[in-house]
Design an enzyme around this catalytic site. Structure first.
Site, PDB file in Angstrom:
ATOM      1  N   ASN A  44      33.495  34.779  31.480  1.00 44.18           N
ATOM      2  CA  ASN A  44      33.562  35.665  32.786  1.00 44.18           C
ATOM      3  C   ASN A  44      32.341  35.937  33.757  1.00 44.18           C
ATOM      4  O   ASN A  44      32.045  36.803  34.327  1.00 44.18           O
ATOM      5  CB  ASN A  44      34.180  37.131  32.574  1.00 44.18           C
ATOM      6  CG  ASN A  44      35.786  36.835  32.475  1.00 44.18           C
ATOM      7  OD1 ASN A  44      36.497  36.111  32.736  1.00 44.18           O
ATOM      8  ND2 ASN A  44      36.053  38.245  31.617  1.00 44.18           N
TER       9      ASN A  44
ATOM     10  N   GLU B  86      47.230  35.345  35.205  1.00 45.77           N
ATOM     11  CA  GLU B  86      47.851  36.369  36.019  1.00 45.77           C
ATOM     12  C   GLU B  86      47.633  36.061  37.594  1.00 45.77           C
ATOM     13  O   GLU B  86      48.133  36.673  38.322  1.00 45.77           O
ATOM     14  CB  GLU B  86      47.070  37.689  35.512  1.00 45.77           C
ATOM     15  CG  GLU B  86      45.556  37.870  35.698  1.00 45.77           C
ATOM     16  CD  GLU B  86      45.234  38.795  35.072  1.00 45.77           C
ATOM     17  OE1 GLU B  86      45.729  39.951  35.085  1.00 45.77           O
ATOM     18  OE2 GLU B  86      43.601  39.111  34.997  1.00 45.77           O
ATOM     19  N   ALA B  87      46.607  35.007  37.609  1.00 48.85           N
ATOM     20  CA  ALA B  87      46.402  34.772  39.064  1.00 48.85           C
ATOM     21  C   ALA B  87      45.688  33.504  39.230  1.00 48.85           C
ATOM     22  O   ALA B  87      45.369  32.798  38.059  1.00 48.85           O
ATOM     23  CB  ALA B  87      45.219  35.864  39.636  1.00 48.85           C
TER      24      ALA B  87
ATOM     25  N   ASP C 171      35.661  38.256  37.496  1.00 52.05           N
ATOM     26  CA  ASP C 171      36.957  38.836  36.942  1.00 52.05           C
ATOM     27  C   ASP C 171      36.659  40.102  36.293  1.00 52.05           C
ATOM     28  O   ASP C 171      36.394  40.521  35.339  1.00 52.05           O
ATOM     29  CB  ASP C 171      37.209  37.906  35.758  1.00 52.05           C
ATOM     30  CG  ASP C 171      37.610  36.686  36.294  1.00 52.05           C
ATOM     31  OD1 ASP C 171      38.004  36.216  37.049  1.00 52.05           O
ATOM     32  OD2 ASP C 171      37.671  35.771  35.433  1.00 52.05           O
TER      33      ASP C 171
ATOM     34  N   ASP D  34      36.061  43.241  29.706  1.00 41.84           N
ATOM     35  CA  ASP D  34      36.306  42.026  29.586  1.00 41.84           C
ATOM     36  C   ASP D  34      35.250  41.027  29.731  1.00 41.84           C
ATOM     37  O   ASP D  34      35.296  39.792  29.963  1.00 41.84           O
ATOM     38  CB  ASP D  34      37.361  41.246  30.321  1.00 41.84           C
ATOM     39  CG  ASP D  34      38.193  40.269  29.688  1.00 41.84           C
ATOM     40  OD1 ASP D  34      37.921  40.016  28.484  1.00 41.84           O
ATOM     41  OD2 ASP D  34      39.039  39.350  30.461  1.00 41.84           O
TER      42      ASP D  34
ATOM     43  N   THR E 145      43.101  27.576  37.543  1.00 40.65           N
ATOM     44  CA  THR E 145      44.515  28.749  37.355  1.00 40.65           C
ATOM     45  C   THR E 145      44.440  29.485  35.938  1.00 40.65           C
ATOM     46  O   THR E 145      43.644  29.117  35.085  1.00 40.65           O
ATOM     47  CB  THR E 145      45.708  27.541  36.945  1.00 40.65           C
ATOM     48  OG1 THR E 145      45.476  26.846  35.991  1.00 40.65           O
ATOM     49  CG2 THR E 145      45.874  26.751  38.242  1.00 40.65           C
ATOM     50  N   GLY E 146      45.067  30.598  36.064  1.00 37.40           N
ATOM     51  CA  GLY E 146      44.851  31.679  35.247  1.00 37.40           C
ATOM     52  C   GLY E 146      46.105  32.291  34.714  1.00 37.40           C
ATOM     53  O   GLY E 146      47.319  31.822  35.273  1.00 37.40           O
TER      54      GLY E 146
END
Length: 313
Positions: free
Chosen positions: A245, A79-80, A261, A240, A76-77
């Site tokens: 990532n 934004e998504a 990402d 990023d 879970t993040g």
């Protein structure tokens, strides 16, 4: 180009699912999805711009009769959220050929109303918005605008993955995009670390790894290639890039890395902050690699920056 959508099967399935026809009358109609399942959304992405680079990899499931099954949450993040999804023909319909079953990551972007993270405008400077109606709605923060913004981030990540995959960079293969949902390659194995079958194991984040110096050197070469190819050849910056990532691909025995990402990837030339983001990316990964034993000559962040800049300027 002829669409792969099978209208006859679609029509027959509609009659059966609505109760207007007996399933025995249409033996070609796929089995009905059960709980946590849906029909494969592949036929709904018949437009080539909604599907990954062609020719499609042999494991991509293109059967109209396939079923998508939710297997759980991967991450879970802000934004998504990322879910593990199996796309497969019903077992009794499989022949053992490639493309009858595969595991995907379904990354689903939330609308800004339900997101706890809002990307800074620095990421999107230099990007052009083609749909002025959407742009106005996003600026006003309307319900339509919030949904359009989520769609746009999913599309942005899909488009970037498509471009990087076509360039041969180590990123998950993008299968398709539909609305706020992006389906991509599952970077993992079908087995747990103890070899237990049927227990998928996703690749660990780089920050969780503890490599020996030789492996850190190998990873430094891989990530430098990513940064330089992005900048020098494609005129892009990840924006990023960090040990959080990057995945360690278990399918390679932990020897290879996969960059993830990427929705915020920006234009190194058009974005006035491009070089600033490039330098930050290089420092992030070079610092981590250096702290884990990589040869200092291989993780000189300024050397990476200089190598990535020439053609992009």
């Amino acid at each position: 180009m002829t669409s792969s959508f099978d209208w006859d099967t679609f029509y027959s399935a509609s009659l059966v699912s609505s109760g207007l026809a007996d399933p025995d009358e249409f033996p070609s109609v796929p089995d009905e999805p059960g709980p946590d399942q849906r029909w494969s959304t592949w036929p709904q992405t018949a437009h080539t711009m909604d599907r990954g680079p062609q020719p499609f990899l042999d494991w991509v499931v293109q059967h109209d009769g396939a079923i998508d099954t939710e297997l759980g949450v991967l991450k879970t993040g802000k934004e998504a959220d990322a879910f593990l999804l199996e796309r497969a023909l019903p077992e009794h319909r499989r022949t053992g050929a490639p493309g009858e079953r595969a595991l995907y990551v379904a990354k689903r972007y939330r609308s800004e109303k339900h997101s706890s993270f809002h990307r800074t405008a620095q990421y999107t400077e230099g990007r052009r918005v083609k749909d002025s109606r959407e742009a106005r709605a996003i600026a006003k923060g309307t319900a339509f605008g919030r949904e359009a913004a989520a769609d746009r981030w999913a599309r942005a990540e899909f488009d970037v993955l498509t471009r990087l995959s076509a360039a041969g960079l180590p990123v998950p293969y993008p299968v398709q995009v539909q609305g706020t949902e992006l389906l991509m390659e599952f970077v993992g194995t079908e087995h747990a670390t103890d070899g237990t079958p049927g227990t998928p194991t996703a690749g660990a984040r780089l920050h969780e790894a503890r490599p020996e110096p030789d492996l850190a050197d190998r990873w430094a070469a891989q990530l430098r290639r990513v940064v330089v190819t992005l900048g020098e050849e494609l005129g892009l910056v990840h924006g990023d890039l960090s040990p959080y990532n990057v995945l360690v691909d278990p399918r390679s025995g932990g020897q290879d890395l996969v960059v993830i990402d990427v929705p915020q990837v920006l234009d190194l030339v058009a974005n006035p902050h491009g070089e600033e983001f490039l330098r930050r990316d290089c420092r992030n990964v070079c610092t981590w690699l250096g702290a884990h034993g990589a040869d200092p000559r291989l993780v000189d962040a300024e050397e990476w920056v200089a190598a990535a800049l020439p053609r992009a300027r």
